[in-house]
Enzyme design. Sequence first.
Site, PDB file in Angstrom:
ATOM      1  N   GLY A 274       0.810  -1.210   0.000  1.00 24.17           N
ATOM      2  CA  GLY A 274       0.000   0.000   0.000  1.00 24.17           C
ATOM      3  C   GLY A 274       0.843   1.261   0.000  1.00 24.17           C
ATOM      4  N   ASN A 277       4.383   5.147   5.357  1.00 24.00           N
ATOM      5  CA  ASN A 277       5.773   4.953   5.771  1.00 24.00           C
ATOM      6  C   ASN A 277       6.105   3.489   6.038  1.00 24.00           C
ATOM      7  OD1 ASN A 277       4.285   4.817   8.178  1.00 24.00           O
ATOM      8  ND2 ASN A 277       5.880   5.799   9.382  1.00 24.00           N
ATOM      9  N   GLU A 299      -1.808  -2.158  -6.570  1.00 26.34           N
ATOM     10  CA  GLU A 299      -2.691  -1.091  -7.041  1.00 26.34           C
ATOM     11  C   GLU A 299      -1.912   0.157  -7.450  1.00 26.34           C
ATOM     12  OE1 GLU A 299      -6.515  -1.205  -4.204  1.00 26.34           O
ATOM     13  OE2 GLU A 299      -4.607  -0.960  -3.170  1.00 26.34           O
ATOM     14  N   ASN A 389     -10.649   7.018   4.875  1.00 27.09           N
ATOM     15  CA  ASN A 389     -10.544   7.098   3.421  1.00 27.09           C
ATOM     16  C   ASN A 389     -11.474   6.137   2.695  1.00 27.09           C
ATOM     17  OD1 ASN A 389      -7.179   7.132   4.358  1.00 27.09           O
ATOM     18  ND2 ASN A 389      -8.245   8.960   3.669  1.00 27.09           N
TER      19      ASN A 389
END
EC number: 3.1.2.1
Length: 523
Positions: A274, A277, A299, A389
């Site tokens: 993803g 950090n 993705e 999100n």
Amino acid sequence: MSSILKQRVRYAPYLQKLRTAEQCVELFKHGQYLGWSGFTGVGAPKVVPDAIADHVEKNNLQGKLGFNLFVGASAGPEEGRWAENDMLLRRSPHQVGKPIAKAINTGKTKFFDKHLSMFPQDLTYGFYTREKENDLLDYTIIEATAITEDGSIVPGPAVGASPEMISVSDKIIIEVNTVTPSFEGLHDIDMPVNPPFRQPYPHTTVDYRTGLTAIPVDPSKVVAIVESQTRDKVPPNTPSDETSRNIANNLLEFFEHEAKLGRLPENLHPLQSGIGNIANAVVEGLADSKFKNLTVWTEVLQDSFLDFFESGSLDFATATSIRLTEAGFDKFYENWDTYSKKLCLRSQVVSNSPEIIRRLGTIAMNTPVEVDIYAHANSTNVMGSRMLNGLGGSADFLRNSKLSVMHTPSARPSKTDKTGVSCIVPFATHVDQTEHDLDIVVTDQGLADLRGLSPKERAREIITKTSHPDYRDQLTDYLDRATFYAEKSKCLHEPHILQDAFKMHLNFQENGTMKLDSWDKKF
């Protein structure tokens, strides 16, 4: 008409449809259903959305000119501006940014998140436009970096759900971005085919291509060609820190162990990672590790993947988006010949396809809000209610990969507690990924291998190996108490005390800390 626009638009009839962004504003009416290209903040339209926002601000139309907006995932700062001007009636399936999150959590914008592999196909089924007479999006605004001789669209750094949106759109506006180099040749496009006519995906390797490099369009649907000279604006990536590097080291040690035992090949399996950090730290660790000839099926790619390529450890990467900072894009363009041979951008229904993910045996790595002691994960709603999100594609990968990894700090910083908020909790306040989906939970404290374990075994493993030391005894006490009461009522499979399960969260809301004086505390 600029000379570069004329060069990029190779289908001559489109040049008769040139408009400015301001000339397009009159096409948009309150309540329309709109599609935008873009994914994770890049490849979205820019000048037309900004022109509509200008119109709203100049004419005090806040709350009076609003739209139902669909994007493959998150768009750029333009959608934040729309949120600030109360222009988003409904939004799906994923978003990023304080203005839009505020609009969602204050109830101004109706938001629903959806698995990113499913969202585009559900759009083509008419699920999200069923209140309309014709089931079509009114307009799709799509960014292109070139247009081919037959009118097909060459996207930029993101494909996302653009093929599906174009197929179910009544009218199409194409923003041709002439400040961005043409991405022609970098894409592999699959156009939607709905059941019962859908065929199996033929992809058996990460570099497999079906051969279509641009998105076919019915030219009669295209009502405007607009030139854009606005670059994507991606904020700086969060650098890795000691906590994220510890997480990465724990995970890499596990990979080495699995490879030594023959459960993973020496070049692992295709990796999915993803943003953030922790993801950066994992990529940095892999680049410096003994693992070579690695591949990626994911993705989105961020700046750290450019260094991953340069390390010589990464052979090929597939994604639906390249989310680079300005410096990252400059580096990418300067080394186009090198990177373009090792990279393919696909539709999100392909990059996130459960069929392909399972066939390739990917290794999925994602970051949650919290994980409970039985390995249920919350990826979306803080304290069970406040949307961050959206689900994104995490479940597409976590449910279907050969190895499904959740990596998280053991505790996140808090202004009111020096230890922070525990990311390991008795009971997740919202569940996006179930106990049946996760194989590994890893934090800066250690790694819990959950494969084949019963719920109580998982709980001991997660608490002992991954929880923060300041919360470990408290979590152990909860499990011991729950087991004691469950034994009395003969429900020992997955013990809980419902009146205590959320006390850590409640105490944080009331007292600013998840540390309890006693589990007997009343709320």
